[in-house]
Design a protein around this motif. Structure first.
Motif, PDB file in Angstrom:
ATOM      1  N   LEU A  60      40.481  18.815  60.234  1.00 16.41           N
ATOM      2  CA  LEU A  60      39.596  17.865  59.560  1.00 16.41           C
ATOM      3  C   LEU A  60      40.193  17.536  58.200  1.00 16.41           C
ATOM      4  O   LEU A  60      40.162  18.375  57.298  1.00 16.41           O
ATOM      5  CB  LEU A  60      38.195  18.452  59.404  1.00 16.41           C
ATOM      6  CG  LEU A  60      37.130  17.515  58.815  1.00 16.41           C
ATOM      7  CD1 LEU A  60      36.861  16.372  59.794  1.00 16.41           C
ATOM      8  CD2 LEU A  60      35.852  18.276  58.527  1.00 16.41           C
ATOM      9  N   PRO A  61      40.738  16.335  58.025  1.00 16.11           N
ATOM     10  CA  PRO A  61      41.369  16.006  56.741  1.00 16.11           C
ATOM     11  C   PRO A  61      40.318  15.667  55.695  1.00 16.11           C
ATOM     12  O   PRO A  61      39.244  15.162  56.008  1.00 16.11           O
ATOM     13  CB  PRO A  61      42.231  14.779  57.081  1.00 16.11           C
ATOM     14  CG  PRO A  61      41.492  14.119  58.206  1.00 16.11           C
ATOM     15  CD  PRO A  61      40.842  15.225  58.995  1.00 16.11           C
ATOM     16  N   SER A  62      40.625  15.947  54.446  1.00 18.71           N
ATOM     17  CA  SER A  62      39.721  15.638  53.351  1.00 18.71           C
ATOM     18  C   SER A  62      40.543  15.268  52.127  1.00 18.71           C
ATOM     19  O   SER A  62      41.539  15.929  51.820  1.00 18.71           O
ATOM     20  CB  SER A  62      38.817  16.839  53.036  1.00 18.71           C
ATOM     21  OG  SER A  62      37.986  16.565  51.917  1.00 18.71           O
ATOM     22  N   GLU A  63      40.146  14.205  51.470  1.00 23.30           N
ATOM     23  CA  GLU A  63      40.812  13.771  50.243  1.00 23.30           C
ATOM     24  C   GLU A  63      39.743  13.420  49.205  1.00 23.30           C
ATOM     25  O   GLU A  63      39.060  12.399  49.322  1.00 23.30           O
ATOM     26  CB  GLU A  63      41.706  12.556  50.499  1.00 23.30           C
ATOM     27  CG  GLU A  63      42.446  12.096  49.247  1.00 23.30           C
ATOM     28  CD  GLU A  63      43.314  10.884  49.508  1.00 23.30           C
ATOM     29  OE1 GLU A  63      43.874  10.338  48.538  1.00 23.30           O
ATOM     30  OE2 GLU A  63      43.414  10.464  50.677  1.00 23.30           O
ATOM     31  N   LEU A  64      39.586  14.296  48.234  1.00 18.43           N
ATOM     32  CA  LEU A  64      38.592  14.087  47.188  1.00 18.43           C
ATOM     33  C   LEU A  64      39.138  13.111  46.160  1.00 18.43           C
ATOM     34  O   LEU A  64      40.220  13.307  45.625  1.00 18.43           O
ATOM     35  CB  LEU A  64      38.249  15.416  46.515  1.00 18.43           C
ATOM     36  CG  LEU A  64      37.167  15.381  45.435  1.00 18.43           C
ATOM     37  CD1 LEU A  64      35.821  15.041  46.053  1.00 18.43           C
ATOM     38  CD2 LEU A  64      37.092  16.722  44.715  1.00 18.43           C
ATOM     39  N   GLN A  65      38.382  12.041  45.909  1.00 17.75           N
ATOM     40  CA  GLN A  65      38.788  11.040  44.932  1.00 17.75           C
ATOM     41  C   GLN A  65      37.817  11.048  43.755  1.00 17.75           C
ATOM     42  O   GLN A  65      36.597  11.029  43.939  1.00 17.75           O
ATOM     43  CB  GLN A  65      38.830   9.649  45.571  1.00 17.75           C
ATOM     44  CG  GLN A  65      39.899   9.508  46.647  1.00 17.75           C
ATOM     45  CD  GLN A  65      39.989   8.101  47.213  1.00 17.75           C
ATOM     46  OE1 GLN A  65      39.239   7.206  46.819  1.00 17.75           O
ATOM     47  NE2 GLN A  65      40.909   7.890  48.141  1.00 17.75           N
ATOM     48  N   ARG A  66      38.389  11.085  42.561  1.00 14.03           N
ATOM     49  CA  ARG A  66      37.575  11.172  41.355  1.00 14.03           C
ATOM     50  C   ARG A  66      36.607  10.000  41.255  1.00 14.03           C
ATOM     51  O   ARG A  66      35.447  10.153  40.859  1.00 14.03           O
ATOM     52  CB  ARG A  66      38.473  11.213  40.126  1.00 14.03           C
ATOM     53  CG  ARG A  66      37.723  11.338  38.812  1.00 14.03           C
ATOM     54  CD  ARG A  66      38.682  11.305  37.634  1.00 14.03           C
ATOM     55  NE  ARG A  66      39.714  12.336  37.745  1.00 14.03           N
ATOM     56  CZ  ARG A  66      40.738  12.444  36.917  1.00 14.03           C
ATOM     57  NH1 ARG A  66      40.894  11.562  35.932  1.00 14.03           N
ATOM     58  NH2 ARG A  66      41.611  13.413  37.065  1.00 14.03           N
ATOM     59  N   GLY A  67      37.077   8.804  41.635  1.00 16.71           N
ATOM     60  CA  GLY A  67      36.221   7.627  41.546  1.00 16.71           C
ATOM     61  C   GLY A  67      34.970   7.758  42.397  1.00 16.71           C
ATOM     62  O   GLY A  67      33.882   7.319  41.988  1.00 16.71           O
ATOM     63  N   ASP A  68      35.102   8.360  43.612  1.00 13.81           N
ATOM     64  CA  ASP A  68      33.935   8.551  44.468  1.00 13.81           C
ATOM     65  C   ASP A  68      32.922   9.491  43.823  1.00 13.81           C
ATOM     66  O   ASP A  68      31.713   9.248  43.860  1.00 13.81           O
ATOM     67  CB  ASP A  68      34.367   9.105  45.829  1.00 13.81           C
ATOM     68  CG  ASP A  68      35.072   8.066  46.685  1.00 13.81           C
ATOM     69  OD1 ASP A  68      34.933   6.868  46.382  1.00 13.81           O
ATOM     70  OD2 ASP A  68      35.767   8.458  47.635  1.00 13.81           O
ATOM     71  N   VAL A  69      33.418  10.582  43.245  1.00  7.47           N
ATOM     72  CA  VAL A  69      32.517  11.559  42.617  1.00  7.47           C
ATOM     73  C   VAL A  69      31.770  10.920  41.449  1.00  7.47           C
ATOM     74  O   VAL A  69      30.547  11.081  41.305  1.00  7.47           O
ATOM     75  CB  VAL A  69      33.309  12.797  42.145  1.00  7.47           C
ATOM     76  CG1 VAL A  69      32.389  13.777  41.413  1.00  7.47           C
ATOM     77  CG2 VAL A  69      33.968  13.488  43.329  1.00  7.47           C
ATOM     78  N   VAL A  70      32.503  10.190  40.622  1.00  7.73           N
ATOM     79  CA  VAL A  70      31.869   9.534  39.464  1.00  7.73           C
ATOM     80  C   VAL A  70      30.823   8.515  39.928  1.00  7.73           C
ATOM     81  O   VAL A  70      29.712   8.450  39.388  1.00  7.73           O
ATOM     82  CB  VAL A  70      32.947   8.861  38.583  1.00  7.73           C
ATOM     83  CG1 VAL A  70      32.291   8.008  37.497  1.00  7.73           C
ATOM     84  CG2 VAL A  70      33.859   9.903  37.946  1.00  7.73           C
ATOM     85  N   LEU A  71      31.164   7.737  40.945  1.00 11.44           N
ATOM     86  CA  LEU A  71      30.242   6.713  41.448  1.00 11.44           C
ATOM     87  C   LEU A  71      28.974   7.336  42.032  1.00 11.44           C
ATOM     88  O   LEU A  71      27.853   6.877  41.765  1.00 11.44           O
ATOM     89  CB  LEU A  71      30.946   5.857  42.499  1.00 11.44           C
ATOM     90  CG  LEU A  71      30.143   4.686  43.076  1.00 11.44           C
ATOM     91  CD1 LEU A  71      29.793   3.688  41.976  1.00 11.44           C
ATOM     92  CD2 LEU A  71      30.931   4.007  44.189  1.00 11.44           C
TER      93      LEU A  71
END
Length: 414
Positions: free
Chosen positions: A371-382
């Motif tokens: 299961l791949p996962s890529e945490l993006q800072r922009g998503d967290v902030v949004l």
């Protein structure tokens, strides 16, 4: 330490008292619901980012980022490649020929996209050499008509290295129909598997063999294939290069062949994000019910505050502070837990597979085995910003209602 009256009383109302345990319980459930909604959004969008990254690296690692196509067959591709490499966005340029046709084996047929490549240089622009599961890419030799096929094609025709099949390509002729089929016997020298639809729609042959099938000279090619640093800049980069080379050349890029797929993936992420945002909205607007109950419970306190000089604005601020505290704490807890979960979701799924003995993502079924996962800072902030904003908006009506309470009426019925 001095604190404004609204902040002092608002934060105090968030703490449990003996007579309002139920209200505090509702506040806690609102906080937990908000935290779970934020956590779910971060994890799901991170997983979707991971799948999009895997699809991009696999599909766009196989198809050309961009090509400079000659109006006529290109006799000498090196000057074209040299001109392309002058652009700082271009990382590699290699010869390339592409054809469409049909593969035939024992009465079965399927459409195929044939790519004529130079095996010695293909590694500069493609990941195919890293995904060969049978045979070798360098087994493609000029004049031997070898072919490297995808794993889906090999499974469909039940082919292995050393087997033979027939390639049928259209050929312009002087016959009444104008087009006649040209058949060429090919020898399977390799099988690749990238885990995408390209495993069933793409095959590779040597450049010289592709030229011979097109009745060109052995050194002639259709185009020069480019690899670029920024995939989304490929249309502009290739267009600028083609314009610089003159009217005998035109540009093509991945957005013409794969653009709809990635647009669909982007739309899917947006729609799922909006649906998950509804979970956050429901949790945030539970704060409305909580604050209305608090306002009813604190009617006498509000009346006393008004009689000693508190303004409606201060009363309103008290309950906005209380609701905002619930929203901020819930969003922060959900954000922290969401980041931790997104960073460890791949390891967690792997642990579950080891414990249960079952493969959740079997490589025989899915194009990825984890299961791949890529945490993006922009998503967290949004996501966290959306939680904060919805929580704040949910406080406006109950706080306004508290500010409208008349002291005499509240004290009369208390």
């Amino acid at each position: 330490m001095f604190r404004p009256l609204s902040i002092f009383i608002g934060t105090r109302y968030t703490r449990a008292k003996r007579r309002n345990r139920f209200v505090s319980f509702i506040s806690m459930t609102s906080m937990i619901g908000l935290a779970l909604g934020v956590l779910a959004m971060i994890v799901v969008l991170s997983v979707m980012n991971g799948f999009q990254r895997e699809m991009s690296s696999r599909i766009l690692g196989m198809v050309p980022h961009a090509t400079i196509v000659g109006v006529n067959p290109i006799d000498d591709w090196q000057p074209v490649a040299a001109a392309a490499l002058k652009n700082p966005e271009v990382t590699a340029a290699v010869p390339f020929t592409e054809m469409e046709g049909m593969l035939s084996h024992k009465g079965s047929m399927q459409p195929i996209q044939i790519s004529g490549i130079d095996p010695a240089q293909e590694g500069k622009v493609s990941i195919v050499a890293q995904h060969i599961v049978q045979g070798r890419l360098d087994a493609l030799k000029p004049g031997e008509f070898g072919v490297v096929i995808g794993e889906i094609t090999a499974r469909r025709f039940r082919l292995n290295v050393g087997d033979k099949l027939t390639l049928i390509v259209p050929e312009v002729s002087t016959a009444p129909g104008g087009i006649t089929p040209r058949m060429q016997r090919l020898n399977v020298v390799g099988v690749f598997k990238v885990g995408a639809e390209l495993d069933g729609s793409m095959a590779l042959i040597h450049l010289a063999d592709a030229a011979q099938m097109q009745h060109w000279q052995p050194n002639q090619v259709q185009s020069v294939r480019l690899a670029v640093k920024d995939l989304y800049a490929a249309p502009k980069v290739s267009g600028d290069i083609a314009i610089g080379l003159g009217a005998d050349y035109k540009a093509d890029d991945w957005t013409h062949t794969q653009g709809s797929l990635f647009s669909a993936m982007k739309m899917e992420k947006t729609m799922i994000g909006l649906l998950l945002l509804m979970i956050v909205a429901v949790a945030a607007f539970n704060i409305i019910a909580t604050l209305i109950m608090v306002v009813n419970d604190k009617g006498a306190d509000i009346a006393i505050l008004r009689t000693i000089g508190a303004t409606p604005r201060q009363i309103m601020a008290i309950f906005m502070v209380q609701g905002t505290v619930i929203g901020v704490v819930g969003t922060l807890i959900g954000g922290v837990l969401g980041v931790i979960a997104a960073l460890n979701v791949s390891a967690l799924v792997g642990w579950l597979e080891r414990v249960s003995g079952q493969h959740i993502f079997s490589s025989d079924v899915y194009f990825v085995s984890n299961l791949p996962s890529e945490l993006q800072r922009g998503d967290v902030v949004l996501i966290c910003s959306a939680g904060f904003i919805l929580s704040f908006l949910a406080t406006v009506y109950p706080a306004w209602r508290a500010a409208k309470i008349e002291p005499a009426q509240a004290l009369r019925y208390s």
